[in-house]
Design an enzyme around this catalytic site. Structure first.
Site, PDB file in Angstrom:
ATOM      1  CD  GLU A   1      72.107   6.116  98.924  1.00  0.00           C
ATOM      2  OE1 GLU A   1      72.818   6.084  97.930  1.00  0.00           O
ATOM      3  OE2 GLU A   1      71.959   7.107  99.655  1.00  0.00           O
TER       4      GLU A   1
ATOM      5  CD  GLU B   1      68.861  12.272 101.240  1.00  0.00           C
ATOM      6  OE1 GLU B   1      68.213  11.921 100.224  1.00  0.00           O
ATOM      7  OE2 GLU B   1      70.065  12.011 101.389  1.00  0.00           O
TER       8      GLU B   1
ATOM      9  CD1 TRP C   1      77.987  -0.296  90.549  1.00  0.00           C
ATOM     10  CD2 TRP C   1      76.858  -0.424  88.630  1.00  0.00           C
ATOM     11  NE1 TRP C   1      76.672  -0.473  90.862  1.00  0.00           N
ATOM     12  CE2 TRP C   1      75.951  -0.568  89.706  1.00  0.00           C
ATOM     13  CE3 TRP C   1      76.356  -0.466  87.337  1.00  0.00           C
ATOM     14  CZ2 TRP C   1      74.582  -0.752  89.526  1.00  0.00           C
ATOM     15  CZ3 TRP C   1      74.996  -0.655  87.144  1.00  0.00           C
ATOM     16  CH2 TRP C   1      74.134  -0.804  88.229  1.00  0.00           C
TER      17      TRP C   1
ATOM     18  CG  HIS D   1      45.273   8.181 103.312  1.00  0.00           C
ATOM     19  ND1 HIS D   1      43.923   8.309 103.151  1.00  0.00           N
ATOM     20  CD2 HIS D   1      45.696   9.337 103.880  1.00  0.00           C
ATOM     21  CE1 HIS D   1      43.531   9.512 103.550  1.00  0.00           C
ATOM     22  NE2 HIS D   1      44.585  10.161 103.996  1.00  0.00           N
TER      23      HIS D   1
ATOM     24  CB  CYS E   1      82.795   1.471  84.507  1.00  0.00           C
ATOM     25  SG  CYS E   1      81.606   0.148  84.432  1.00  0.00           S
TER      26      CYS E   1
ATOM     27  CG  ASN F   1      81.408   4.766  82.082  1.00  0.00           C
ATOM     28  OD1 ASN F   1      80.533   4.018  82.527  1.00  0.00           O
ATOM     29  ND2 ASN F   1      81.358   6.083  82.225  1.00  0.00           N
ATOM     30  N   GLY F   2      79.734   2.601  79.999  1.00  0.00           N
ATOM     31  CA  GLY F   2      78.478   2.862  79.281  1.00  0.00           C
ATOM     32  C   GLY F   2      77.764   1.540  79.022  1.00  0.00           C
TER      33      GLY F   2
ATOM     34  CE  LYS G   1      72.383   9.661 101.774  1.00  0.00           C
ATOM     35  NZ  LYS G   1      71.473   9.987 100.778  1.00  0.00           N
TER      36      LYS G   1
ATOM     37  NE  ARG H   1      83.060   7.280  86.187  1.00  0.00           N
ATOM     38  CZ  ARG H   1      82.261   8.250  85.720  1.00  0.00           C
ATOM     39  NH1 ARG H   1      82.217   9.407  86.341  1.00  0.00           N
ATOM     40  NH2 ARG H   1      81.519   8.066  84.662  1.00  0.00           N
TER      41      ARG H   1
ATOM     42  CE  LYS I   1      78.799  11.139  95.560  1.00  0.00           C
ATOM     43  NZ  LYS I   1      77.941  11.247  96.754  1.00  0.00           N
TER      44      LYS I   1
END
Ligand code: AGP
Length: 604
Positions: free
Chosen positions: A483, A476, A76, A499, A2, A102-103, A480, A27, A599
């Protein structure tokens, strides 16, 4: 993850806090709120299950008493659904104490249960709400607010960055930091506390980065920090606040910034025939003795680390191994001699990476950082490091930072090679210098990627394949798409396809393959693609300009310029980033703030 902010000063404090929260929205952005002393002499608590703009609308017509404390929060959700009730600030039963956090408070359940037994009424489902009630309980026996505040913190287990005020002392903001970042901007006529220094940029030159366990009382006349006073730092001018210019989203803007980002990473470091990394000079003698590297990171930074492993092994001859920070921090392994640890983090605040760094320091490893956010916790706690200088990355999905991280890792590998008195082949300098223009040529064809995204827009499953250096790029690319477009996408080493994953292939399950020419396994990946084609799987290939073969196998081909094998992934990843961007925007999503994400993952 947050964002918190608090202000006391001469300026209209609500707009200052709201502007700060907007800079912290990366955040977390599922809900927001502020608490302030309003003109009628009372305290007003305003929350919204929305972005900051929604909160701003609810605050229309309100103003705070000049010089009084204001605290705000953008959330968040960790504990408790993202709704107005769970939005911060939170208060106690009497409405005397207001707090933003925040935490994560790991032992909040037992604290809350005990307080409920003592008659406290809770409104929210959050861990945070236990804190103001705990302070309130302490105030029954301890009249001094600071002592009641400290006693409450002494009971907490977990991570917090806190800002609180007591209605009875409206000109104070009480702050504390343990595990989550907190920085204070100080001036004679105003103070601003926030989760990251970027909020203070352009407003404060003198700042204080709270260390873990530090607390403070912010007051215009005499702010105090304890248990020990803290040194004042100068805020680096590097904190340019990013502006959205001529692009619909930061994500597209940041993808288009990649050529400049490469130049910034190389500037002053890639010289005519050698590499200069000022941030590592101070530990050069120690680095000469290093025989092995551990690379530790999360998410996209972890994939950059996989590229780093190849660079360090092939360019510097250093055996290397990459670890997910969330795994390595708990791993019980023998301490390895002559080994250094490299921590990669765009934000410099990722909780798992920071915890892994602290473990490595306890084990006396030499710790190096590859960080973008100047002055961030990881940047300050590593022994030495190299900044990306990629500028603020606002979009939650990391794009330009990934390319910048790879560039810095190449420079570090060349720097380590130099330390071992090995010369650097001239062609590497030319290749690196030519990279920005090659990426520009790819970006020019970005609408071709849009048409490919539109063509496959109905698909909800993708396989991304790559070999060698391009395997991390495939991982990557898949991240993307997950996300940004909420589509299931798996990155795989192409050689692994037989496999298991080949069982997934069908006409509704496309494969995106990096099939470039110079990484020594081109023919192998062609065979993989033949096997997919023969089972009716659609193929989108990222291939090298001039390749006449690939179009006979892949239904769609996006060509990129030829490059040295270790630079090909930096070219190949750009169309994959664009593919995710266009897929998400064509589906109508806000690609800068994807659902459920933030982020900087500053909680475990
Ligand atoms: C990347 O697109 C993601 N947002 C995420 O995986 C990110 O790379 C990860 O959380 C690590 O962040 P950091 O680089 O700031 O440590």
């Amino acid at each position: 993850m947050c964002g918190i902010a608090g202000y006391i000063g001469y300026r209209k404090s609500l707009p200052v806090v709201l502007e700060s929260l907007k800079r912290l929205e990366y955040r977390g952005y599922d809900s927001a709120g502020v608490a302030f002393f309003d003109q009628n002499g009372g305290v007003r608590l305003v929350k919204a299950k929305s972005r900051i703009t929604g909160l701003e609308k609810k605050l229309n017509g309100f103003s705070a008493v000049e010089g009084s404390a204001v605290i705000g929060h953008t959330r968040w959700a960790t504990h408790g659904a993202p709704n107005e009730k769970n939005a911060h600030p939170h208060s106690d039963c009497s409405g005397r104490i207001f707090i933003v956090h925040n935490g994560i408070i790991e032992n909040y359940r037992s604290i809350k249960a005990d307080l409920i037994k003592r008659g406290h009424q809770f409104i929210s489902d959050t861990d945070t709400e236990a804190i103001p009630h705990l302070i309130e309980e302490n105030l029954k026996s301890e009249k001094n607010f600071k002592k009641a505040f400290d006693a409450a913190l002494g009971r907490l287990v977990g991570a917090y960055a806190l800002a609180a005020f007591d209605v009875l002392s409206p000109k104070n903001i009480y702050i504390a930091r343990l595990g989550s970042p907190l920085v204070v901007g100080l001036k004679k006529e105003e103070c601003l506390v926030a989760s990251d220094p970027g909020v203070l940029s352009g407003k404060f030159k003198k700042v204080i980065f709270l260390k873990d366990g530090q607390r403070g009382i912010i007051n215009l006349n005499n702010s105090v920090f304890y248990p020990k006073s803290l040194e004042i730092s100068r805020l680096d001018s590097d904190f340019k606040s990013a502006k959205l210019a001529n692009f619909p989203y930061f994500m597209l803007q940041e993808i288009f910034e990649s050529p400049e980002v490469i130049k910034s990473a190389l500037q002053g470091r890639l010289l005519k025939n050698n590499v200069k990394l000022g941030g590592l000079e101070q530990v050069a003698d120690k680095l000469k003795k290093i025989k092995r590297l551990k690379i530790i990171a999360c998410g996209t930074s972890y994939y950059a680390g996989l590229l780093g492993e190849c660079f360090f092994e092939e360019l510097a001859g250093l055996p290397s191994e990459v670890f997910l920070a969330s795994e390595w921090r708990y791993k019980k392994e023998p301490r390895e001699p002559q080994t250094a640890c490299v921590f990669i983090s765009q934000s410099g605040e990722t909780a798992d990476t920071l915890a892994a760094l602290r473990k490595a320091k306890k084990e006396k490893y030499l710790c190096l950082g590859v960080v973008n956010a100047v002055g961030s916790s990881i940047a300050r706690e590593t022994d030495a490091g190299v900044y990306n200088h990629a500028g603020p990355e606002i979009a939650v999905a990391s794009t330009k930072a990934f390319i910048s991280q790879a560039m810095v890792l190449i420079l570090m590998a060349l720097f380590l090679r130099q330390l071992k008195s090995k010369s650097i082949p001239n062609n590497i300098f030319e290749e690196l210098d030519g990279l920005p223009d090659k990426i520009k040529s790819i970006l020019k064809n970005h609408l071709r990627i849009k048409s490919l995204a539109r063509k496959h827009l109905k698909r909800r499953n993708f396989l991304f394949l790559g070999r060698g250096y391009n395997y991390p790029a495939a991982l990557e690319g898949a991240l993307k798409l997950k996300e940004i477009a909420y589509v299931h996408a798996e990155g795989y080493a192409a050689g692994e396809m037989k496999h298991g994953p080949i069982a997934l292939i069908s006409k509704n399950f496309p494969t995106i393959a990096i099939a470039v020419r110079n990484n020594g396994t081109y023919e192998k990946i062609l065979s993989n693609l033949e096997e997919i084609k023969s089972r009716g799987g659609p193929i989108i290939a990222v291939a090298t300009q001039g390749d006449k073969l690939i179009s006979k196998i892949a239904g769609d081909v996006f060509y990129i310029p030829a490059a040295n094998s270790f630079l090909e992934p930096l070219l190949a990843v750009v169309p994959l980033q664009l593919f995710a961007y266009y897929f998400g925007t064509l589906l109508g999503y806000d690609v800068d703030k994807p659902r459920n994400l933030a982020k900087s993952v500053t909680v475990e």
